[in-house]
Scaffold this motif. Structure first.
Motif, PDB file in Angstrom:
ATOM      1  N   MET A   1       0.848  -1.187   0.000  1.00 18.42           N
ATOM      2  CA  MET A   1       0.000   0.000   0.000  1.00 18.42           C
ATOM      3  C   MET A   1       0.885   1.240   0.000  1.00 18.42           C
ATOM      4  O   MET A   1       1.994   1.229   0.526  1.00 18.42           O
ATOM      5  N   LEU A   2       0.322   2.286  -0.558  1.00 15.34           N
ATOM      6  CA  LEU A   2       0.987   3.585  -0.586  1.00 15.34           C
ATOM      7  C   LEU A   2      -0.048   4.633  -0.206  1.00 15.34           C
ATOM      8  O   LEU A   2      -1.149   4.659  -0.763  1.00 15.34           O
ATOM      9  N   VAL A   3       0.306   5.487   0.732  1.00 18.10           N
ATOM     10  CA  VAL A   3      -0.570   6.557   1.180  1.00 18.10           C
ATOM     11  C   VAL A   3      -0.048   7.872   0.611  1.00 18.10           C
ATOM     12  O   VAL A   3       1.142   8.182   0.737  1.00 18.10           O
ATOM     13  N   LEU A   4      -0.926   8.628  -0.011  1.00 15.77           N
ATOM     14  CA  LEU A   4      -0.617   9.972  -0.499  1.00 15.77           C
ATOM     15  C   LEU A   4      -1.396  10.941   0.372  1.00 15.77           C
ATOM     16  O   LEU A   4      -2.614  10.803   0.509  1.00 15.77           O
ATOM     17  N   SER A   5      -0.712  11.912   0.976  1.00 18.32           N
ATOM     18  CA  SER A   5      -1.438  12.807   1.880  1.00 18.32           C
ATOM     19  C   SER A   5      -0.750  14.155   2.020  1.00 18.32           C
ATOM     20  O   SER A   5       0.483  14.246   1.978  1.00 18.32           O
ATOM     21  N   ASN A   6      -1.564  15.167   2.215  1.00 14.37           N
ATOM     22  CA  ASN A   6      -1.054  16.485   2.599  1.00 14.37           C
ATOM     23  C   ASN A   6      -1.412  16.796   4.056  1.00 14.37           C
ATOM     24  O   ASN A   6      -1.341  17.936   4.490  1.00 14.37           O
ATOM     25  N   ASN A   7      -1.755  15.757   4.822  1.00 18.59           N
ATOM     26  CA  ASN A   7      -2.229  15.910   6.195  1.00 18.59           C
ATOM     27  C   ASN A   7      -1.139  15.497   7.186  1.00 18.59           C
ATOM     28  O   ASN A   7      -0.794  14.315   7.278  1.00 18.59           O
ATOM     29  N   PRO A   8      -0.609  16.445   7.970  1.00 18.82           N
ATOM     30  CA  PRO A   8       0.428  16.098   8.949  1.00 18.82           C
ATOM     31  C   PRO A   8       0.000  15.037   9.969  1.00 18.82           C
ATOM     32  O   PRO A   8       0.833  14.257  10.422  1.00 18.82           O
ATOM     33  N   GLN A   9      -1.290  14.976  10.322  1.00 19.76           N
ATOM     34  CA  GLN A   9      -1.746  13.932  11.248  1.00 19.76           C
ATOM     35  C   GLN A   9      -1.525  12.549  10.635  1.00 19.76           C
ATOM     36  O   GLN A   9      -1.142  11.606  11.322  1.00 19.76           O
ATOM     37  N   VAL A  10      -1.775  12.420   9.347  1.00 23.34           N
ATOM     38  CA  VAL A  10      -1.555  11.145   8.662  1.00 23.34           C
ATOM     39  C   VAL A  10      -0.061  10.866   8.587  1.00 23.34           C
ATOM     40  O   VAL A  10       0.379   9.747   8.863  1.00 23.34           O
ATOM     41  N   TRP A  11       0.730  11.871   8.222  1.00 22.57           N
ATOM     42  CA  TRP A  11       2.181  11.685   8.123  1.00 22.57           C
ATOM     43  C   TRP A  11       2.745  11.144   9.431  1.00 22.57           C
ATOM     44  O   TRP A  11       3.571  10.239   9.438  1.00 22.57           O
ATOM     45  N   ASP A  12       2.301  11.734  10.538  1.00 23.24           N
ATOM     46  CA  ASP A  12       2.861  11.379  11.849  1.00 23.24           C
ATOM     47  C   ASP A  12       2.458   9.991  12.322  1.00 23.24           C
ATOM     48  O   ASP A  12       3.142   9.405  13.153  1.00 23.24           O
ATOM     49  N   SER A  13       1.358   9.461  11.800  1.00 19.68           N
ATOM     50  CA  SER A  13       0.872   8.178  12.310  1.00 19.68           C
ATOM     51  C   SER A  13       1.029   7.025  11.323  1.00 19.68           C
ATOM     52  O   SER A  13       0.797   5.879  11.687  1.00 19.68           O
ATOM     53  N   CYS A  14       1.395   7.332  10.111  1.00 17.81           N
ATOM     54  CA  CYS A  14       1.398   6.317   9.058  1.00 17.81           C
ATOM     55  C   CYS A  14       2.440   5.238   9.331  1.00 17.81           C
ATOM     56  O   CYS A  14       3.606   5.533   9.558  1.00 17.81           O
ATOM     57  N   GLN A  15       1.992   3.994   9.317  1.00 22.21           N
ATOM     58  CA  GLN A  15       2.851   2.835   9.566  1.00 22.21           C
ATOM     59  C   GLN A  15       3.308   2.178   8.266  1.00 22.21           C
ATOM     60  O   GLN A  15       4.051   1.212   8.308  1.00 22.21           O
ATOM     61  N   ILE A  16       2.818   2.644   7.136  1.00 19.11           N
ATOM     62  CA  ILE A  16       3.186   2.094   5.836  1.00 19.11           C
ATOM     63  C   ILE A  16       3.780   3.207   4.982  1.00 19.11           C
ATOM     64  O   ILE A  16       3.880   4.344   5.439  1.00 19.11           O
ATOM     65  N   ASP A  17       4.149   2.893   3.737  1.00 22.31           N
ATOM     66  CA  ASP A  17       4.716   3.907   2.855  1.00 22.31           C
ATOM     67  C   ASP A  17       3.772   5.083   2.718  1.00 22.31           C
ATOM     68  O   ASP A  17       2.606   4.915   2.366  1.00 22.31           O
ATOM     69  N   CYS A  18       4.296   6.257   2.999  1.00 18.58           N
ATOM     70  CA  CYS A  18       3.491   7.480   2.934  1.00 18.58           C
ATOM     71  C   CYS A  18       4.265   8.531   2.153  1.00 18.58           C
ATOM     72  O   CYS A  18       5.399   8.855   2.504  1.00 18.58           O
ATOM     73  N   GLU A  19       3.646   9.034   1.114  1.00 18.14           N
ATOM     74  CA  GLU A  19       4.250  10.108   0.334  1.00 18.14           C
ATOM     75  C   GLU A  19       3.645  11.421   0.802  1.00 18.14           C
ATOM     76  O   GLU A  19       2.436  11.631   0.701  1.00 18.14           O
ATOM     77  N   ARG A  20       4.504  12.261   1.341  1.00 14.95           N
ATOM     78  CA  ARG A  20       4.050  13.567   1.829  1.00 14.95           C
ATOM     79  C   ARG A  20       3.903  14.515   0.653  1.00 14.95           C
ATOM     80  O   ARG A  20       4.864  14.774  -0.061  1.00 14.95           O
TER      81      ARG A  20
ATOM     82  N   ARG B   1      -6.328  16.035   2.194  1.00  9.14           N
ATOM     83  CA  ARG B   1      -6.793  14.885   1.429  1.00  9.14           C
ATOM     84  C   ARG B   1      -5.767  13.767   1.576  1.00  9.14           C
ATOM     85  O   ARG B   1      -4.573  13.985   1.461  1.00  9.14           O
ATOM     86  N   THR B   2      -6.281  12.582   1.817  1.00  4.95           N
ATOM     87  CA  THR B   2      -5.459  11.387   1.891  1.00  4.95           C
ATOM     88  C   THR B   2      -6.063  10.352   0.944  1.00  4.95           C
ATOM     89  O   THR B   2      -7.264  10.117   0.981  1.00  4.95           O
ATOM     90  N   VAL B   3      -5.222   9.787   0.106  1.00  6.49           N
ATOM     91  CA  VAL B   3      -5.641   8.753  -0.845  1.00  6.49           C
ATOM     92  C   VAL B   3      -4.771   7.532  -0.601  1.00  6.49           C
ATOM     93  O   VAL B   3      -3.543   7.648  -0.521  1.00  6.49           O
ATOM     94  N   VAL B   4      -5.407   6.388  -0.479  1.00  6.80           N
ATOM     95  CA  VAL B   4      -4.690   5.133  -0.251  1.00  6.80           C
ATOM     96  C   VAL B   4      -4.718   4.320  -1.537  1.00  6.80           C
ATOM     97  O   VAL B   4      -5.781   4.113  -2.123  1.00  6.80           O
ATOM     98  N   LEU B   5      -3.534   3.885  -1.958  1.00  2.83           N
ATOM     99  CA  LEU B   5      -3.386   3.095  -3.176  1.00  2.83           C
ATOM    100  C   LEU B   5      -2.828   1.719  -2.845  1.00  2.83           C
ATOM    101  O   LEU B   5      -2.166   1.538  -1.820  1.00  2.83           O
ATOM    102  N   THR B   6      -3.093   0.773  -3.727  1.00  2.47           N
ATOM    103  CA  THR B   6      -2.516  -0.566  -3.597  1.00  2.47           C
ATOM    104  C   THR B   6      -1.815  -0.915  -4.905  1.00  2.47           C
ATOM    105  O   THR B   6      -2.128  -0.353  -5.955  1.00  2.47           O
ATOM    106  N   GLN B   7      -0.881  -1.825  -4.808  1.00  4.11           N
ATOM    107  CA  GLN B   7      -0.250  -2.363  -6.016  1.00  4.11           C
ATOM    108  C   GLN B   7      -1.004  -3.641  -6.367  1.00  4.11           C
ATOM    109  O   GLN B   7      -0.725  -4.702  -5.820  1.00  4.11           O
ATOM    110  N   THR B   8      -1.960  -3.501  -7.258  1.00  2.89           N
ATOM    111  CA  THR B   8      -2.831  -4.612  -7.628  1.00  2.89           C
ATOM    112  C   THR B   8      -2.647  -4.911  -9.110  1.00  2.89           C
ATOM    113  O   THR B   8      -2.815  -4.015  -9.934  1.00  2.89           O
TER     114      THR B   8
END
Length: 125
Positions: free
Chosen positions: A1-20, A60-67
């Motif tokens: 999974m890959l998380v795309l976000s402009n939200n600092p709350q998500v950045w600080d808590s993300c346990q998987i790949d997160c693109e700021r 906005r946070t968008v979660v993607l998968t490699q499917t």
């Protein structure tokens, strides 16, 4: 999974790949469009989680998968259409007009939607 976000709350808590993503939700959606359009990633959840009224949210946070294409529930062209529809609606929004005192609330709403998506992923939904 890959998380795309402009939200600092998500950045600080993300346990998987997160693109700021620095910028507005439009930048997050454009990045999602690039990745989904490449065929390497798929949307894990609709890019307008909750409801369309939340498009005014400056986070906005968008979660993607490699499917692999053969295992996608929704074809790539429909996924890019979802993102383009969100982008078309977001183009008319002036995110700078959001009252400063509400940014933390908006960040929390986006973060809660992100947590819901992550709970769905953990439960195999």
């Amino acid at each position: 999974m890959l998380v795309l976000s402009n939200n600092p709350q998500v950045w600080d808590s993300c346990q998987i790949d997160c693109e700021r993503i620095e910028g507005t939700p439009r930048e997050v959606l454009y990045r999602a469009l690039d990745l989904v359009g490449s065929g390497e990633y798929s949307l894990f959840a609709h890019p307008v989680a909750g409801n369309e009224r939340l498009l005014r949210n400056p986070y906005r946070t968008v979660v993607l998968t490699q499917t692999p294409a053969a295992r996608r529930r929704i074809p790539q062209d429909r996924q890019t259409a979802f993102i383009n529809r969100a982008l078309n609606k977001a183009e008319d929004i002036e995110y700078g007009e959001i009252p400063a005192g509400t940014h933390a609330d908006y960040a929390t709403v986006d973060f809660e939607l992100f947590k819901t998506a992550m709970n769905s992923a953990e439960n195999g939904e």
